[in-house]
Design a protein around this motif. Sequence first.
Motif, PDB file in Angstrom:
ATOM      1  N   GLY A 182      41.678  39.014  28.373  1.00  0.00           N
ATOM      2  CA  GLY A 182      40.180  39.047  28.229  1.00  0.00           C
ATOM      3  C   GLY A 182      39.929  38.869  26.790  1.00  0.00           C
ATOM      4  N   ARG A 195      36.605  33.656  35.633  1.00  0.00           N
ATOM      5  CA  ARG A 195      38.098  34.128  36.372  1.00  0.00           C
ATOM      6  C   ARG A 195      38.931  33.469  36.671  1.00  0.00           C
ATOM      7  N   THR A 216      46.300  44.413  32.313  1.00  0.00           N
ATOM      8  CA  THR A 216      44.938  45.118  32.263  1.00  0.00           C
ATOM      9  C   THR A 216      43.938  43.779  31.542  1.00  0.00           C
ATOM     10  N   TYR A 217      42.800  44.251  31.224  1.00  0.00           N
ATOM     11  CA  TYR A 217      41.756  43.323  30.843  1.00  0.00           C
ATOM     12  C   TYR A 217      40.894  44.054  29.649  1.00  0.00           C
ATOM     13  N   ILE A 219      37.352  44.054  28.199  1.00  0.00           N
ATOM     14  CA  ILE A 219      36.057  43.780  28.488  1.00  0.00           C
ATOM     15  C   ILE A 219      35.280  43.791  26.975  1.00  0.00           C
ATOM     16  N   THR A 225      35.534  46.609  33.627  1.00  0.00           N
ATOM     17  CA  THR A 225      36.215  45.659  34.206  1.00  0.00           C
ATOM     18  C   THR A 225      35.917  45.673  35.663  1.00  0.00           C
ATOM     19  N   LEU A 229      36.284  42.601  38.025  1.00  0.00           N
ATOM     20  CA  LEU A 229      37.492  42.538  38.406  1.00  0.00           C
ATOM     21  C   LEU A 229      38.390  43.523  39.342  1.00  0.00           C
ATOM     22  N   LEU A 235      45.025  42.780  38.630  1.00  0.00           N
ATOM     23  CA  LEU A 235      44.299  44.053  37.592  1.00  0.00           C
ATOM     24  C   LEU A 235      44.989  45.179  37.998  1.00  0.00           C
ATOM     25  N   ASN A 238      41.623  49.452  35.332  1.00  0.00           N
ATOM     26  CA  ASN A 238      40.257  49.193  34.785  1.00  0.00           C
ATOM     27  C   ASN A 238      40.022  49.533  33.267  1.00  0.00           C
TER      28      ASN A 238
END
Length: 470
Positions: A182, A195, A216-217, A219, A225, A229, A235, A238
């Motif tokens: 991310g 994505r 994970t990501y 944001i 997320t 996602l 993933l 979140n």
Amino acid sequence: MNKIQYPILLLVAVLLSISGFSQHQWKHGRLRVSADAHYLETTNGRPFFWLGDTGWELFHRLSFEEIVQYLNDRHKKGFNVIQAVVLAEHDGLTKANRYSALPLFQNDPLKPNPKYFQLIDTTIRMAAEIDMFVALLPTWGDKVFKEWGKGPVVFNERNAYLYGKWLGNRYRNDENIIWMLGGDRLPVKDSNDYRPIWRAMARGIQEATDYKAFITYHISGGESTSKYLHKENWLNMNTVQSGHGSGHDVPVWKWIERDFNLPSPKPTMDAEPNYEDHPVDPWPKWDEKKGYFTEYDVRKQSYRSVFAGGCGITYGHHGVWQFYSEREEPITYADWSWTAGMDRPGAYQVGYLRKIIESRPYLGRVYDPKMIVEGQSQKNSEFITAFRGKDNDFAMIYMPVGKTIKVDTRFMKSSDVKIWFVDPRIGHVVRGISTYRKDVLEIKPPTLGVGQDWVIVLDNPDSQYRPPME
């Protein structure tokens, strides 16, 4: 410019691991999701509370000796995760690190520079020596989707997959890595869907690590997320970013509760709340009258996101994430150097939060603000969060403003209750009392008013829990 060359750097690292770090063996395994899908644990079965620090520009701006200083400081304060970026945000592709190394040759993700990655290798292994995870961002988001920042955009699906696979192979045996894709970007923006690029990068990492990677990501501000996602198989967790651009007391507890209750749940947490000493609402132009976020702002957001069900929290200091010093231009009105910023009050206080959470059973916590039957406020600045243990033998309440409240304690079956008052500013139990447990119990903290926030811990005496800060 620091003149230590890479062969000497690696020799120093070896000597350090033999002496100062005493060749400590990593014993925690990898990070994974707990059985109830809401919290974290390690593969050796130990519950894990994520207490992160944002060291975004760590590899890009610090020397080896400075990284040692930073890691030791964060370890002593109780942090167990460091969030840092491989391809950094601020001139990350065009400005060399402290050893004159750029991360990529010709800005090509398929041509990584081994000299640049040697410092990352050493940092990850030094972190393992002191029981710390590294949440490693393969790239900041402007290399995928510029929007703001310098870029340039260098990723597409093909090279993102191959770059992810190269990174995954390089660090496949480093169990203290958490992968964080991310880099402050939405996965979908307007009619553009990014994505596929992130999926490709995640697939490369997964294949290289035999699908053992925890991913994970990160944001962008004001987002979660889960909106974009949550159904992505790659993933594991979140995140939300309550951030710095929406004033004080963003209702992050509502975001955490929403994500916590999604179908097919995943752990969730605030991976970037307000930073200590960060200007309030600085974009597009900062009004100095709004001032900077304080340690009180940090405490309120951190406690309330965790008490609402967050599996951890990431702290940030505005001078530390950018490693501001006389060598660098300040970003977004930074007025604390990173060395001074490391000792700001909030950095200690989030460590107290970890101690409080870990003083009682961590897994299976139940968010239950309805136990506050009198004294709750719908003002975001005064909203009280509360949770109870899964066996109903303890509860914790965080009140951002000191006031008398009434609490429904019928969930607790004991005839008596032990009440602890914990001052989150200094990390001390100020008072502990035992009393007869009424169905509705009136509780008054030691001090009242704005700025007088308190943590109240209610225990079933039969459980024989120790004081919360021990």
